[in-house]
Scaffold this active site. Structure first.
Site, mmCIF file in Angstrom:
data_model
loop_
_atom_site.group_PDB
_atom_site.id
_atom_site.type_symbol
_atom_site.label_atom_id
_atom_site.label_comp_id
_atom_site.label_asym_id
_atom_site.label_seq_id
_atom_site.Cartn_x
_atom_site.Cartn_y
_atom_site.Cartn_z
ATOM 1 N N TYR A 153 0.878 -1.380 0.132
ATOM 2 C CA TYR A 153 0.095 0.088 0.230
ATOM 3 C C TYR A 153 0.906 1.436 -0.258
ATOM 4 C CZ TYR A 153 -3.625 3.349 1.553
ATOM 5 O OH TYR A 153 -4.042 4.352 1.584
ATOM 6 N N ASP A 248 9.041 2.892 -0.628
ATOM 7 C CA ASP A 248 8.157 3.751 -0.138
ATOM 8 C C ASP A 248 8.527 3.002 1.534
ATOM 9 O OD1 ASP A 248 4.564 3.899 -0.104
ATOM 10 O OD2 ASP A 248 6.321 4.321 1.534
ATOM 11 N N LYS A 276 4.940 9.173 8.293
ATOM 12 C CA LYS A 276 5.253 8.906 9.467
ATOM 13 C C LYS A 276 5.801 9.078 10.524
ATOM 14 C CE LYS A 276 2.497 4.965 8.250
ATOM 15 N NZ LYS A 276 1.253 4.749 8.154
HETATM 16 P P1 KE4 Z 1 -0.596 8.708 4.133
HETATM 17 O O1 KE4 Z 1 -1.189 8.866 2.785
HETATM 18 O O2 KE4 Z 1 -2.083 7.953 4.760
HETATM 19 O O3 KE4 Z 1 0.248 9.649 4.527
HETATM 20 O O4 KE4 Z 1 0.407 7.638 3.908
HETATM 21 C C1 KE4 Z 1 -0.184 6.209 2.974
HETATM 22 C C2 KE4 Z 1 0.905 5.225 2.971
HETATM 23 C C3 KE4 Z 1 1.928 4.820 2.117
HETATM 24 N N1 KE4 Z 1 3.158 4.066 2.305
HETATM 25 C C4 KE4 Z 1 3.229 2.837 3.033
HETATM 26 C C5 KE4 Z 1 3.807 2.012 3.652
HETATM 27 C C6 KE4 Z 1 2.577 3.394 3.917
HETATM 28 O O5 KE4 Z 1 1.583 2.319 4.950
HETATM 29 C C7 KE4 Z 1 0.946 4.016 4.102
HETATM 30 C C8 KE4 Z 1 -0.521 4.445 5.062
HETATM 31 N N2 KE4 Z 1 -0.540 3.501 5.893
HETATM 32 C C9 KE4 Z 1 -1.655 2.916 6.723
HETATM 33 C C10 KE4 Z 1 -1.073 1.540 7.918
HETATM 34 N N3 KE4 Z 1 -1.379 0.586 6.833
HETATM 35 C C11 KE4 Z 1 -1.842 4.676 6.996
HETATM 36 C C12 KE4 Z 1 -3.326 4.413 7.499
HETATM 37 C C13 KE4 Z 1 -4.928 4.374 7.225
HETATM 38 O O6 KE4 Z 1 -4.900 4.638 6.054
HETATM 39 O O7 KE4 Z 1 -5.111 5.238 8.576
#
Ligand code: KE4
Length: 440
Positions: A153, A248, A276
């Protein structure tokens, strides 16, 4: 009197009331789908506050927290370093739309920490970071195709929300409606940990693949480490075919090592996405890499990307405070020790309950797959016993342990998770695996 098997009954009356109202105001009552608890068959608890490794819900129930905001809170909730830095920053203003010294300071720390980053751009979310990185890769190579792995993701941008992990899988919609096939036709899917399939993709589209975008440790189908030689193999394929390697590290950056997974495994990508931890728990992410690539970004170059709140002074202050707490510290050794203790305790508790699990971990990223075999890719993750997971999750919650509400998420151990919290978690898991055994 409550026993380990049957804890004191908890009231969720206020959570139920607040969440019912939330559902009238926001889709699913949440601002990010995974929080809705759809996969675990109950309403979420509504949190009131956090401190250290614990959170308290609006009914006053306390939990040991392994969600950790899905990664940023490596120091735990409300670490003094961050809250003090934020209170000083907020007194000077919340946003300017002008350059600030704080952006220089955090950029210097990121460039010094992450081996592949020579130039960096701050944005507001991991989605923005990966979306911008693939735009840059396409511009730099004049190629359109991107390879991503099923189950990984990278946020919700159109090109990347195909066979995605995390909430997309949890909701059973790995590819979302509303995305034109003309967009996703430029995204090639391969299994994680499968070099042969990746090499075949390059063979099928010679000279057309701009980049591979990869989570160097997959954290969005549960925690799936790269197999030996996998990341090096991707590096070599990119070099051989003139494509860029994009790590990523939104989740792994500053999480598994101060320099991220690329430091841990000794692989140098061309571009890196961060999020994060880099923002200290505030909305902040970044992408960066080789000078020759990053200089193509506006206003130095023609590739456009912008953001009103990018490099926001509050996020810069929180990120600086967090990285300063991690740099040159024993943080990662401490996290390794506590996380290993937790993993060992979980594995033993599952064995005692005769529940087949694969507890998988890299540093303070950990998860329990309800599977008799180790999980190396998305297809295997999807074969896990989610009924057993659900029983485990709900029993842990009843015992005061808050886990991410999905088999396809990673748990996060923080520096605030002390020996008592780890022991309490393992004790709760003994009862939770018993509950899972009944569902298994
Ligand atoms: P954000 O757009 O949610 O800040 O980041 C996206 C993203 C990109 N790359 C990786 C490896 C990530 O884990 C994420 C976001 N992680 C999820 C948790 N599995 C966010 C939680 C959520 O969607 O609320």
């Amino acid at each position: 009197m409550a026993t380990q098997e049957s804890p004191s009954p908890r009231s969720y009356a206020r959570s139920t009331e607040v969440f019912a109202r939330a559902r009238d105001l926001m889709p699913g009552g949440v601002n990010s789908p995974v929080r809705a608890y759809k996969a675990v068959g109950r309403d979420p608890v509504v949190v009131r506050q956090g401190k250290g490794c614990r959170v308290t819900d609006v009914d006053g129930n306390e939990y040991i927290d392994y969600v950790g905001s899905y990664g940023p809170l490596i120091l735990g909730h409300c670490p003094a370093q961050v809250t003090v830095a934020l209170s000083k920053a907020v007194a000077k203003g919340t946003s300017f739309g002008m350059p600030t010294e704080a952006e220089n300071a955090l950029a210097e720390m990121v460039i010094a920490a992450v081996p592949s980053i020579e130039l960096v751009r701050f944005v507001n979310s991991g989605t923005e970071a990966t979306m911008s990185a693939i735009r840059l890769a396409r511009a730099a190579t004049s190629r359109d195709l991107i390879i991503k792995c099923t189950g990984c993701y990278h946020g919700h941008s159109d090109s990347l929300l195909v066979q995605a992990g995390s909430g997309a899988t949890t909701l059973g919609t790995p590819s979302s409606p509303g995305i034109p096939p003309s967009v996703t036709s430029h995204t090639i899917l391969v299994p994680y940990n499968d070099l042969a399939a990746t090499a075949q993709a390059f063979g099928s589209f010679p000279g057309k693949i701009a980049a591979i975008l990869i989570e160097p440790i997959a954290g969005n189908m549960g925690c799936v480490p790269p197999q030996t030689g996998y990341l090096q193999g991707l590096r070599e394929l990119c070099d051989r075919h003139g494509a860029l390697l994009i790590f990523d590290e939104v989740m792994t950056g500053f999480r598994v090592a101060y320099g991220g997974a690329q430091q841990l495994y000794g692989i140098r990508p061309d571009l890196t996405c961060l999020g994060k931890i880099v923002g200290g728990g505030l909305p902040c992410a970044a992408y960066g890499g080789r000078q020759d690539l990053m200089r193509k970004m506006a206003p130095d170059g023609p590739v456009y990307q912008a953001g009103t709140l990018s490099g926001n002074p509050l996020a810069m202050a929180a990120g600086l405070a967090m990285l300063q707490s991690l740099k040159d510290s024993v943080a990662y050794q401490t996290l390794e020790q506590s996380s290993a203790l937790l993993a060992e305790g979980l594995t033993q508790a599952a064995a005692k309950a005769k529940v087949p699990v694969s507890c998988q971990r890299v540093g303070s990223m950990i998860c329990v797959f309800f599977s008799p075999k180790p999980i190396a890719n998305y297809e295997q993750a999807l074969s896990c016993d989610t009924k057993a997971f659900t029983a485990f999750f709900n029993t842990m919650l009843a015992h005061g342990v808050m886990l991410p509400p999905s088999q396809y998420e990673t748990w996060f151990v923080s520096l605030a998770h002390d020996a008592q919290a780890i022991a309490q978690t393992i004790a709760a898991a003994a009862a939770a695996f018993q509950a899972a055994a009944k569902k298994h």
